[in-house]
Scaffold this active site. Sequence first.
Site, PDB file in Angstrom:
ATOM      1  N   CYS A   1     -21.259  27.204  21.549  1.00 37.59           N
ATOM      2  CA  CYS A   1     -22.652  27.500  21.225  1.00 37.59           C
ATOM      3  C   CYS A   1     -23.504  27.640  22.495  1.00 37.59           C
ATOM      4  O   CYS A   1     -23.350  28.610  23.218  1.00 37.59           O
ATOM      5  CB  CYS A   1     -23.211  26.457  20.263  1.00 37.59           C
ATOM      6  SG  CYS A   1     -24.681  27.040  19.385  1.00 37.59           S
TER       7      CYS A   1
ATOM      8  N   GLU B   1     -16.004  22.479  15.658  1.00 33.92           N
ATOM      9  CA  GLU B   1     -15.989  21.074  15.223  1.00 33.92           C
ATOM     10  C   GLU B   1     -16.491  20.929  13.790  1.00 33.92           C
ATOM     11  O   GLU B   1     -16.316  19.888  13.167  1.00 33.92           O
ATOM     12  CB  GLU B   1     -16.804  20.213  16.180  1.00 33.92           C
ATOM     13  CG  GLU B   1     -18.304  20.290  16.034  1.00 33.92           C
ATOM     14  CD  GLU B   1     -18.923  21.521  16.654  1.00 33.92           C
ATOM     15  OE1 GLU B   1     -20.152  21.666  16.583  1.00 33.92           O
ATOM     16  OE2 GLU B   1     -18.178  22.356  17.222  1.00 33.92           O
TER      17      GLU B   1
ATOM     18  N   HIS C   1     -19.233  26.950  15.724  1.00 34.79           N
ATOM     19  CA  HIS C   1     -18.919  25.526  15.862  1.00 34.79           C
ATOM     20  C   HIS C   1     -17.528  25.201  15.287  1.00 34.79           C
ATOM     21  O   HIS C   1     -17.399  24.968  14.085  1.00 34.79           O
ATOM     22  CB  HIS C   1     -19.971  24.676  15.145  1.00 34.79           C
ATOM     23  CG  HIS C   1     -21.283  24.647  15.849  1.00 34.79           C
ATOM     24  ND1 HIS C   1     -21.635  23.650  16.745  1.00 34.79           N
ATOM     25  CD2 HIS C   1     -22.330  25.500  15.818  1.00 34.79           C
ATOM     26  CE1 HIS C   1     -22.843  23.898  17.214  1.00 34.79           C
ATOM     27  NE2 HIS C   1     -23.283  25.014  16.669  1.00 34.79           N
TER      28      HIS C   1
END
Length: 364
Positions: free
Chosen positions: A245, A332, A330
């Site tokens: 990001c 994660e 993202h």
Amino acid sequence: MKARLLLADGTLFTGTSFGAEGNSIGEVVFNTSMTGYQEILTDPSYCGQIVTMTYPLIGNYGISRDDNESLRPYAHGLVVREVAEYASNWRNEMPLSTFLKEYGIIGIAGIDTRMLTRKLRLHGVMKGILTTGDESVEALMERMNTPLMRDQVARVSTKSVHIAPSFGKRVVLVDFGAKHNILRELVERGCEVISVPYNTPAEEILRFRPDGLMLSNGPGDPKDVPEGIAMISQLLGKVPMFGICLGHQLFALACGADTEKLKFGHRGGNHPVKELATGRTVITSQNHGYAVNPDSVAGTELDITHIALNDGTVEGLIHRKHSAFSVQYHPESAPGPLDSGYLFDQFVEMMESFAARKGEGAHA
């Protein structure tokens, strides 16, 4: 209690207050996720923003300590169509309204969030003020003359070095506003993670003898973080890198590419991204208002690896000479799908390959 949201173009929404009382100024944005409001509120990338949830019912499963993505919420306000007064979830520890009150965050419910979202899509994100007071519209417009903050990364980054010890690869995580799940993903792969402030100099990072460098997500305009750009430039080729990001945008700037502000950004948990090498499409979680300018990549040593299928924006980069890559979305995934978790495995493999080449060079 009544609450109002006033936009910079003069549009006024009147609804019901939940959460804290007072005034809050920020950039009004929208998120299309159906769940994950707690992770969104506690994502440091939302520092300075008033978040509109497009899903009509928010708060129905309450708040759980385990779902935080940082130690506290950083959003400057929450806008919803309907807020659930009672949570139905065995993990619930408190209602959403109590959580907001605890951290001084204003919430407004009962407004037409579809109208607000359409306005932001048509005209772009804009400044707004949330208030539970009774000031006139003219007085509120005067308050909005205050410039939006430009130091969000300094506000959300860790102020000291801390470590999650292990016996695997040592990763220095540069905290531009890191979500906890980045740390969790690295720890699950046996990595020792040393988190450092956003303005840590390159020479100090090298003293930790890292096997890899993780460039985290974070809020705001990447060009407002010149310290990060300089640090990445100095470490490129010396340590394998993985940017996420804001880390992706800073990596691009450090390599000579440029970034630009998007009209209304990407914020949600269902954005399709195409991996150019394989043609595979993954569903991703995204939260960003800036993107890498694709035309600016041409004059660099970077290659585009991923693109957004919704609008063709750059979603991934890799360096042609050095062990470094990045993604705009993202992996994660909190909240969001798990399609992109493999990128952390690629990062570990990159560190192992780099170490092996370095060892061969030492013995040559």
